[in-house]
Motif scaffolding. Sequence first.
Motif, PDB file in Angstrom:
ATOM      1  N   ALA A 127       0.830  -1.205   0.000  1.00  0.00           N
ATOM      2  CA  ALA A 127       0.000   0.000   0.000  1.00  0.00           C
ATOM      3  C   ALA A 127       0.862   1.252   0.000  1.00  0.00           C
ATOM      4  N   ALA A 128       1.954   1.210   0.754  1.00  0.00           N
ATOM      5  CA  ALA A 128       2.871   2.352   0.796  1.00  0.00           C
ATOM      6  C   ALA A 128       3.534   2.561  -0.563  1.00  0.00           C
ATOM      7  N   THR A 129       3.921   1.470  -1.210  1.00  0.00           N
ATOM      8  CA  THR A 129       4.534   1.577  -2.537  1.00  0.00           C
ATOM      9  C   THR A 129       3.540   2.135  -3.553  1.00  0.00           C
ATOM     10  N   ALA A 130       2.290   1.678  -3.484  1.00  0.00           N
ATOM     11  CA  ALA A 130       1.257   2.198  -4.383  1.00  0.00           C
ATOM     12  C   ALA A 130       1.005   3.680  -4.120  1.00  0.00           C
ATOM     13  N   THR A 131       0.992   4.070  -2.850  1.00  0.00           N
ATOM     14  CA  THR A 131       0.802   5.486  -2.505  1.00  0.00           C
ATOM     15  C   THR A 131       1.949   6.322  -3.047  1.00  0.00           C
ATOM     16  N   TYR A 132       3.156   5.823  -2.904  1.00  0.00           N
ATOM     17  CA  TYR A 132       4.348   6.518  -3.405  1.00  0.00           C
ATOM     18  C   TYR A 132       4.247   6.731  -4.918  1.00  0.00           C
ATOM     19  N   ARG A 133       3.844   5.703  -5.630  1.00  0.00           N
ATOM     20  CA  ARG A 133       3.724   5.806  -7.085  1.00  0.00           C
ATOM     21  C   ARG A 133       2.617   6.770  -7.473  1.00  0.00           C
ATOM     22  N   ALA A 134       1.515   6.739  -6.728  1.00  0.00           N
ATOM     23  CA  ALA A 134       0.424   7.669  -7.006  1.00  0.00           C
ATOM     24  C   ALA A 134       0.883   9.111  -6.813  1.00  0.00           C
ATOM     25  N   LEU A 135       1.661   9.348  -5.765  1.00  0.00           N
ATOM     26  CA  LEU A 135       2.175  10.698  -5.527  1.00  0.00           C
ATOM     27  C   LEU A 135       3.099  11.143  -6.665  1.00  0.00           C
ATOM     28  N   LEU A 136       3.891  10.216  -7.192  1.00  0.00           N
ATOM     29  CA  LEU A 136       4.767  10.551  -8.319  1.00  0.00           C
ATOM     30  C   LEU A 136       3.945  10.954  -9.551  1.00  0.00           C
ATOM     31  N   LEU A 137       2.752  10.376  -9.669  1.00  0.00           N
ATOM     32  CA  LEU A 137       1.862  10.703 -10.787  1.00  0.00           C
ATOM     33  C   LEU A 137       1.017  11.944 -10.513  1.00  0.00           C
ATOM     34  N   GLY A 138       1.178  12.526  -9.354  1.00  0.00           N
ATOM     35  CA  GLY A 138       0.442  13.737  -9.012  1.00  0.00           C
ATOM     36  C   GLY A 138      -0.866  13.499  -8.296  1.00  0.00           C
ATOM     37  N   ASP A 139      -1.165  12.246  -7.992  1.00  0.00           N
ATOM     38  CA  ASP A 139      -2.430  11.926  -7.318  1.00  0.00           C
ATOM     39  C   ASP A 139      -2.240  12.020  -5.804  1.00  0.00           C
ATOM     40  N   THR A 140      -3.121  12.711  -5.134  1.00  0.00           N
ATOM     41  CA  THR A 140      -2.994  12.903  -3.689  1.00  0.00           C
ATOM     42  C   THR A 140      -4.195  12.404  -2.895  1.00  0.00           C
ATOM     43  N   ASP A 141      -5.200  11.818  -3.552  1.00  0.00           N
ATOM     44  CA  ASP A 141      -6.394  11.476  -2.779  1.00  0.00           C
ATOM     45  C   ASP A 141      -7.067  10.155  -3.128  1.00  0.00           C
ATOM     46  N   THR A 142      -6.588   9.414  -4.115  1.00  0.00           N
ATOM     47  CA  THR A 142      -7.245   8.158  -4.466  1.00  0.00           C
ATOM     48  C   THR A 142      -7.076   7.132  -3.345  1.00  0.00           C
ATOM     49  N   THR A 143      -8.196   6.546  -2.912  1.00  0.00           N
ATOM     50  CA  THR A 143      -8.179   5.492  -1.910  1.00  0.00           C
ATOM     51  C   THR A 143      -9.249   4.469  -2.245  1.00  0.00           C
ATOM     52  N   PHE A 144      -9.219   3.362  -1.539  1.00  0.00           N
ATOM     53  CA  PHE A 144     -10.277   2.364  -1.658  1.00  0.00           C
ATOM     54  C   PHE A 144     -11.595   3.019  -1.259  1.00  0.00           C
TER      55      PHE A 144
END
Length: 208
Positions: A180-197
């Motif tokens: 989950a942390a790795t997915a969050t890190y990648r999302a942040l690199l893509l500019g996403d700050t709020d996507t969650t389940f």
Amino acid sequence: MITSVESLIEELIAVGTDIVARGLALASGGNLSARIDDDTFVVTGSGTWLDRLTPADFSVMSLSGQVLDGSQHPSSEWKLHQRSYLVRPDVNAVVHVHPQHAVLLNALGHEVRLITLDHAYYVRSVGATPYYPNGSDELAASAAEQAERHDCVIMGHHGCSALGDSVSMAFRRALNLEEAATATYRALLLGDTDTTFPADALSALHHA
């Protein structure tokens, strides 16, 4: 040591090997434990490498903090495990690891977001503590306080603990927390700050 203790140690040895292979701990970082009964638990010894564990590398301890059998030098983090068991009678194993992405996100002030079904099902929620020295009463107490409400706890600038009703479940939670942390890190690199389940689906899982 009785057979059930030997069986728990075998499980912990196997998990330790897998933890290092997956990069969740380096060298002598991390420690593992399992509850034996209402009064005792087994924990890895001080300075042990998780991918080189042998039965002699484990200490059997009472929940009052006494070494009863095995290695006379338990992990400096034994209080972290002890106090988690004291506040969570439903927990039978604690996996404490040093995963890079979860610790990094926490240090930078980002929450670990649960994005996939597995994250939501296994991790459920993530607690966090400030930095405290390893082996300290403050670290053990703050982690136990978070463990009352969360199965996964990130300790600032240090590591993470995952709790479960079995060694297998605790390890699954540790794996999913870092994913989950790795997915969050990648999302942040893509500019996403709020996507969650989805929140409603997460609530439904918890009440299933």
